[in-house]
Structure formats: C-alpha cells, structure tokens
Scaffold this motif. Structure first.
Motif, PDB file in Angstrom:
ATOM      1  N   LYS A  21       0.799  -1.212   0.000  1.00 38.05           N
ATOM      2  CA  LYS A  21       0.000   0.000   0.000  1.00 38.05           C
ATOM      3  C   LYS A  21       0.844   1.280   0.000  1.00 38.05           C
ATOM      4  O   LYS A  21       0.305   2.374  -0.095  1.00 38.05           O
ATOM      5  CB  LYS A  21      -0.933   0.022   1.215  1.00 38.05           C
ATOM      6  CG  LYS A  21      -2.008  -1.051   1.195  1.00 38.05           C
ATOM      7  CD  LYS A  21      -2.908  -0.947   2.421  1.00 38.05           C
ATOM      8  CE  LYS A  21      -3.983  -2.018   2.404  1.00 38.05           C
ATOM      9  NZ  LYS A  21      -4.859  -1.942   3.603  1.00 38.05           N
ATOM     10  N   ALA A  22       2.153   1.165   0.105  1.00 37.07           N
ATOM     11  CA  ALA A  22       3.000   2.362   0.202  1.00 37.07           C
ATOM     12  C   ALA A  22       2.842   3.277  -1.018  1.00 37.07           C
ATOM     13  O   ALA A  22       2.617   4.472  -0.893  1.00 37.07           O
ATOM     14  CB  ALA A  22       4.458   1.955   0.381  1.00 37.07           C
ATOM     15  N   ARG A  23       3.040   2.755  -2.211  1.00 36.14           N
ATOM     16  CA  ARG A  23       2.846   3.455  -3.476  1.00 36.14           C
ATOM     17  C   ARG A  23       3.347   4.903  -3.478  1.00 36.14           C
ATOM     18  O   ARG A  23       2.563   5.855  -3.561  1.00 36.14           O
ATOM     19  CB  ARG A  23       1.369   3.411  -3.868  1.00 36.14           C
ATOM     20  CG  ARG A  23       0.882   1.974  -4.026  1.00 36.14           C
ATOM     21  CD  ARG A  23      -0.396   1.875  -4.788  1.00 36.14           C
ATOM     22  NE  ARG A  23      -0.746   0.483  -5.027  1.00 36.14           N
ATOM     23  CZ  ARG A  23      -1.744   0.088  -5.802  1.00 36.14           C
ATOM     24  NH1 ARG A  23      -2.486   0.964  -6.433  1.00 36.14           N
ATOM     25  NH2 ARG A  23      -1.998  -1.195  -5.967  1.00 36.14           N
ATOM     26  N   PRO A  24       4.648   5.101  -3.399  1.00 31.94           N
ATOM     27  CA  PRO A  24       5.212   6.452  -3.354  1.00 31.94           C
ATOM     28  C   PRO A  24       4.977   7.225  -4.648  1.00 31.94           C
ATOM     29  O   PRO A  24       4.863   6.646  -5.728  1.00 31.94           O
ATOM     30  CB  PRO A  24       6.704   6.203  -3.120  1.00 31.94           C
ATOM     31  CG  PRO A  24       6.939   4.835  -3.713  1.00 31.94           C
ATOM     32  CD  PRO A  24       5.690   4.059  -3.420  1.00 31.94           C
ATOM     33  N   GLU A  25       4.953   8.561  -4.527  1.00 31.85           N
ATOM     34  CA  GLU A  25       4.653   9.433  -5.666  1.00 31.85           C
ATOM     35  C   GLU A  25       5.431  10.741  -5.541  1.00 31.85           C
ATOM     36  O   GLU A  25       5.431  11.376  -4.479  1.00 31.85           O
ATOM     37  CB  GLU A  25       3.155   9.731  -5.699  1.00 31.85           C
ATOM     38  CG  GLU A  25       2.728  10.797  -6.663  1.00 31.85           C
ATOM     39  CD  GLU A  25       2.420  10.232  -8.043  1.00 31.85           C
ATOM     40  OE1 GLU A  25       1.905  10.990  -8.884  1.00 31.85           O
ATOM     41  OE2 GLU A  25       2.699   9.037  -8.266  1.00 31.85           O
ATOM     42  N   ILE A  42       8.216  13.400  -1.799  1.00 29.71           N
ATOM     43  CA  ILE A  42       7.554  12.140  -2.114  1.00 29.71           C
ATOM     44  C   ILE A  42       6.469  11.916  -1.073  1.00 29.71           C
ATOM     45  O   ILE A  42       6.698  12.069   0.129  1.00 29.71           O
ATOM     46  CB  ILE A  42       8.552  10.966  -2.087  1.00 29.71           C
ATOM     47  CG1 ILE A  42       9.549  11.087  -3.244  1.00 29.71           C
ATOM     48  CG2 ILE A  42       7.829   9.628  -2.145  1.00 29.71           C
ATOM     49  CD1 ILE A  42      10.696  10.101  -3.169  1.00 29.71           C
ATOM     50  N   VAL A  43       5.287  11.583  -1.530  1.00 28.56           N
ATOM     51  CA  VAL A  43       4.195  11.234  -0.623  1.00 28.56           C
ATOM     52  C   VAL A  43       3.938   9.739  -0.745  1.00 28.56           C
ATOM     53  O   VAL A  43       4.103   9.152  -1.820  1.00 28.56           O
ATOM     54  CB  VAL A  43       2.916  12.050  -0.929  1.00 28.56           C
ATOM     55  CG1 VAL A  43       2.317  11.661  -2.276  1.00 28.56           C
ATOM     56  CG2 VAL A  43       1.893  11.873   0.188  1.00 28.56           C
ATOM     57  N   ASN A  64      -3.037   5.291  -1.306  1.00 26.78           N
ATOM     58  CA  ASN A  64      -2.993   5.645  -2.734  1.00 26.78           C
ATOM     59  C   ASN A  64      -2.955   7.156  -2.974  1.00 26.78           C
ATOM     60  O   ASN A  64      -3.759   7.695  -3.732  1.00 26.78           O
ATOM     61  CB  ASN A  64      -4.188   5.041  -3.480  1.00 26.78           C
ATOM     62  CG  ASN A  64      -4.076   3.542  -3.651  1.00 26.78           C
ATOM     63  OD1 ASN A  64      -3.838   2.838  -2.673  1.00 26.78           O
ATOM     64  ND2 ASN A  64      -4.251   3.044  -4.850  1.00 26.78           N
ATOM     65  N   PRO A  65      -2.023   7.872  -2.363  1.00 22.47           N
ATOM     66  CA  PRO A  65      -1.980   9.333  -2.554  1.00 22.47           C
ATOM     67  C   PRO A  65      -1.471   9.726  -3.939  1.00 22.47           C
ATOM     68  O   PRO A  65      -0.591   9.077  -4.494  1.00 22.47           O
ATOM     69  CB  PRO A  65      -1.008   9.790  -1.466  1.00 22.47           C
ATOM     70  CG  PRO A  65      -0.075   8.619  -1.285  1.00 22.47           C
ATOM     71  CD  PRO A  65      -0.954   7.404  -1.466  1.00 22.47           C
ATOM     72  N   ARG A  66      -2.048  10.803  -4.480  1.00 24.28           N
ATOM     73  CA  ARG A  66      -1.624  11.365  -5.766  1.00 24.28           C
ATOM     74  C   ARG A  66      -1.707  12.882  -5.686  1.00 24.28           C
ATOM     75  O   ARG A  66      -2.691  13.442  -5.210  1.00 24.28           O
ATOM     76  CB  ARG A  66      -2.519  10.857  -6.914  1.00 24.28           C
ATOM     77  CG  ARG A  66      -2.406   9.374  -7.183  1.00 24.28           C
ATOM     78  CD  ARG A  66      -1.070   9.011  -7.785  1.00 24.28           C
ATOM     79  NE  ARG A  66      -0.948   7.588  -8.086  1.00 24.28           N
ATOM     80  CZ  ARG A  66      -0.371   6.695  -7.303  1.00 24.28           C
ATOM     81  NH1 ARG A  66       0.125   7.084  -6.125  1.00 24.28           N
ATOM     82  NH2 ARG A  66      -0.290   5.434  -7.654  1.00 24.28           N
ATOM     83  N   TRP A  67      -0.654  13.544  -6.169  1.00 27.43           N
ATOM     84  CA  TRP A  67      -0.589  15.008  -6.128  1.00 27.43           C
ATOM     85  C   TRP A  67      -1.459  15.632  -7.220  1.00 27.43           C
ATOM     86  O   TRP A  67      -1.612  15.075  -8.306  1.00 27.43           O
ATOM     87  CB  TRP A  67       0.843  15.489  -6.351  1.00 27.43           C
ATOM     88  CG  TRP A  67       1.828  15.093  -5.294  1.00 27.43           C
ATOM     89  CD1 TRP A  67       2.573  13.951  -5.263  1.00 27.43           C
ATOM     90  CD2 TRP A  67       2.183  15.841  -4.130  1.00 27.43           C
ATOM     91  NE1 TRP A  67       3.376  13.950  -4.153  1.00 27.43           N
ATOM     92  CE2 TRP A  67       3.163  15.096  -3.446  1.00 27.43           C
ATOM     93  CE3 TRP A  67       1.786  17.075  -3.612  1.00 27.43           C
ATOM     94  CZ2 TRP A  67       3.747  15.531  -2.255  1.00 27.43           C
ATOM     95  CZ3 TRP A  67       2.356  17.517  -2.429  1.00 27.43           C
ATOM     96  CH2 TRP A  67       3.329  16.757  -1.759  1.00 27.43           C
ATOM     97  N   SER A  68      -1.966  16.813  -6.934  1.00 28.20           N
ATOM     98  CA  SER A  68      -2.568  17.634  -7.988  1.00 28.20           C
ATOM     99  C   SER A  68      -1.447  18.255  -8.801  1.00 28.20           C
ATOM    100  O   SER A  68      -0.290  18.305  -8.361  1.00 28.20           O
ATOM    101  CB  SER A  68      -3.453  18.724  -7.383  1.00 28.20           C
ATOM    102  OG  SER A  68      -2.679  19.611  -6.581  1.00 28.20           O
ATOM    103  N   GLN A  69      -1.746  18.741  -9.997  1.00 28.12           N
ATOM    104  CA  GLN A  69      -0.705  19.276 -10.871  1.00 28.12           C
ATOM    105  C   GLN A  69      -0.024  20.507 -10.282  1.00 28.12           C
ATOM    106  O   GLN A  69       1.152  20.757 -10.558  1.00 28.12           O
ATOM    107  CB  GLN A  69      -1.303  19.613 -12.236  1.00 28.12           C
ATOM    108  CG  GLN A  69      -1.717  18.385 -13.035  1.00 28.12           C
ATOM    109  CD  GLN A  69      -2.190  18.731 -14.433  1.00 28.12           C
ATOM    110  OE1 GLN A  69      -2.436  19.887 -14.758  1.00 28.12           O
ATOM    111  NE2 GLN A  69      -2.329  17.721 -15.285  1.00 28.12           N
ATOM    112  N   ASP A  70      -0.748  21.272  -9.470  1.00 32.91           N
ATOM    113  CA  ASP A  70      -0.134  22.464  -8.870  1.00 32.91           C
ATOM    114  C   ASP A  70       0.550  22.167  -7.542  1.00 32.91           C
ATOM    115  O   ASP A  70       1.137  23.061  -6.925  1.00 32.91           O
ATOM    116  CB  ASP A  70      -1.174  23.571  -8.677  1.00 32.91           C
ATOM    117  CG  ASP A  70      -2.335  23.150  -7.780  1.00 32.91           C
ATOM    118  OD1 ASP A  70      -2.258  22.066  -7.152  1.00 32.91           O
ATOM    119  OD2 ASP A  70      -3.330  23.904  -7.712  1.00 32.91           O
TER     120      ASP A  70
END
Length: 321
Positions: free
Chosen positions: A129-133, A141-142, A176-182
């Motif tokens: 579940k880590a799934r770094p981004e 990195i989140v 499952n974190p994902r950044w917004s484009q900004d």
C-alpha cells in the motif's frame, strides 16, 4: 541495488500468461511504466512506448537478483513494484525488497533506462500500500505508511531521502496518494466510513474533504438492474452476488463494497471474480445488453447462474436461491 542492477537479458514474451499491474503514464504521455511477471514469473518493472492505443518496444528496466536472505513472506528473488515517474520523465521511483527480509521494501530511484544503477533513498517495513509518488516540483515524495501505528496514513519525505513526516491522522486507512498538478492538494482513498471513498487534502494546511459524485454521465445506454434473492420460503435473504456486463466488467450498486477473489483460473476467465454482498435486494445501473448474474449463499444452497438481456431502462427479475 548494486552496479547495473543484475542481468537484463530478455523482454516480455507472453504477457497473456503474466500478471501485469500498476501501469503509470510518463509525464508526456508517450511511455508507460508497469509491473509484470512476464520474465521468469517474478515482479519486475518494465517500460513501453505508447501510441495509437498500443504498447511497443517493451523493455525490462530492473534486473533479476536472487537474495541469500532467509525471507519469511516473499520469494528469494527480489521484486520491484509501484513505479512512479519523476516530473521530468527521466527517472523512476519504485519499491523493492532488495537487501531486506521483511516487508515489501524501501524506496529506490533510478534512471528510466534498462540496466541503470538504482539506489535506495528510504527504508521502512512497508507493504504494497505504500505506493510512493513524486510531487510536481520533484522535491517531495508522498506515500502511505503504517509506521508506528496500526493504520496507514499519508507521509512525506524529501525526494533525495531523509526524515519522514506525517500528513494525516486517524483510526482508519488513508492510501494511494496522488498530487494535484499544482502541488497544493493530495487525492487519496480512505476507508473511514467502512467502504472506500475518495478524499482531497490541502498541502499545506491539512484540510480534508470528501469527493462525492453527484451526477453521472454514461457513455452508452444503461439498464437499471433490480436483484432480489429469495430463500426457500420466498423471503429476501443475504447472499454474495456476481454481476458481469457484456463488456466483461463487474458491476455493483453505487453504495456497495466491491470485493475481489484473488484465487482464479485464467482458463475460466481473464480477470479475477468481483462480487458484492446483498441483504436480499439490490439495485444497480450498468450498460444495457447481456448480463451474467451469479448468486452464492453457503454450501447448503445450489450455486445459481443466469444470463439475461437488459434493455435500456428496464428493471429485471433476479435469480433466487
């Protein structure tokens, strides 16, 4: 991961028999990184060019290495999972258990080229579940971590490695974190209400809000399917229900918790079976056309299977136990 990261001979030869998961588009949309077992049945990272809806020039990026460590959970062969592209598309971030006995591994970075040297930037006992981004500016990195607690929450570290800092808290999982484009928001999945739900957190600030679909626009005609499962006395009874449309996708009520059966035979179906639990009556919306409905209720009842036609807007009767 050592110089040149192992032997790289060979490319995917039979993806139809492999497990291919976690695809991620490169920032320019021209390449895809993904995890595949097409080489010796072990989880490694591959890349491929993407154009006109097809994958071309598939390459295995990470190598094959047999570890001397006495691992408790995992194979002696090192694995690499959860790839993520750097903002410039030149590097890949991934999780690997190279050099570790427990957990899915630490976070590694390498150039997105076959045989490039990889180096570990952060280690803790993670799971899948880590799934770094990477953040959009490439500085942070989140990821999701259960470090020091029973629940997964959002954490961040510097992109070059360093101390981890928690971003969220609670007696539930945020994953499952994902950044917004900004770079000002992080989208993630939470189970705080029991079922999974989509949330947004402000960065900085920490304010969270749930994203709720208030209106749906369907790409093709839909049918309203009404399923009632009856016991021998004709009363509604709880059951496990499988619903598959003509497109091969599984469907469930909007408020249902979709489950997946990890144990499946590829000779029977292309994907694992998906199902939901019903208390006796369920309603769902799905594409019009043929519908396969399967109902299971313990071993004392016969497994029921029916195929029905679902014209647009028509409610259908369901099988009963």
């Amino acid at each position: 991961m050592g110089s040149r990261y192992g032997h790289l001979a060979g490319t995917p030869t039979d993806n139809a028999k492999a497990v291919n998961v976690e695809p991620r588009f490169s920032p320019d949309g021209k390449r895809i990184a993904f995890v595949s077992t097409s080489y010796n049945g072990h989880f490694h990272i591959f890349t491929a060019d993407f154009s006109n809806g097809e994958l071309k020039n598939q390459q295995r990026i990470t190598g094959e290495n047999r570890s001397p460590l006495a691992r408790y959970y995992y194979s002696p062969f090192d694995h690499e999972i959860s790839p993520a592209w750097s903002p410039d598309g030149k590097e890949l971030l991934f999780v690997s258990n190279r050099g570790h006995i427990y957990g899915t591994g630490g976070f590694w970075r390498m150039k997105a080229e076959p045989g490039a040297e990889a180096h570990e930037i952060h280690y803790e006992e993670t799971n899948w579940k880590a799934r770094p981004e990477f953040s959009p500016d490439g500085k942070r990195i989140v990821y999701a971590s259960y470090l020091g607690q029973p629940w997964h929450q959002l954490w961040t570290i510097p992109a070059e490695g360093g101390d981890a800092f928690p971003l969220s808290y609670g007696d539930f999982d945020n994953i499952n974190p994902r950044w917004s484009q900004d770079g000002k928001h992080i989208a993630f999945i939470s189970n705080r209400g029991g079922n999974t739900s989509l949330w947004i957190q402000d960065v900085p600030g920490g304010t969270q809000r749930q994203m709720i679909a208030k209106e749906r626009h369907y790409l093709r005609p839909t049918a309203n399917l009404s399923i009632t499962v009856l016991d021998p006395e004709g009363k509604p009874t709880a059951a496990r229900i499988f619903v598959v449309g003509e497109d091969g996708r599984a469907y469930a009520p909007d408020d249902a918790w979709m489950h997946a059966d990890d144990n499946f035979d590829r000779n029977e179906r292309h994907f694992e079976a998906h199902y939901f639990h019903s208390q006796g009556h369920s309603e769902l919306t799905m594409p019009a056309g043929p519908v396969n409905i399967e109902v299971m209720k313990g071993f004392e009842f016969q497994f029921e299977k029916q195929t029905v036609q679902a014209p647009p807007g028509v409610r259908l009767l369901s099988p009963s136990t």
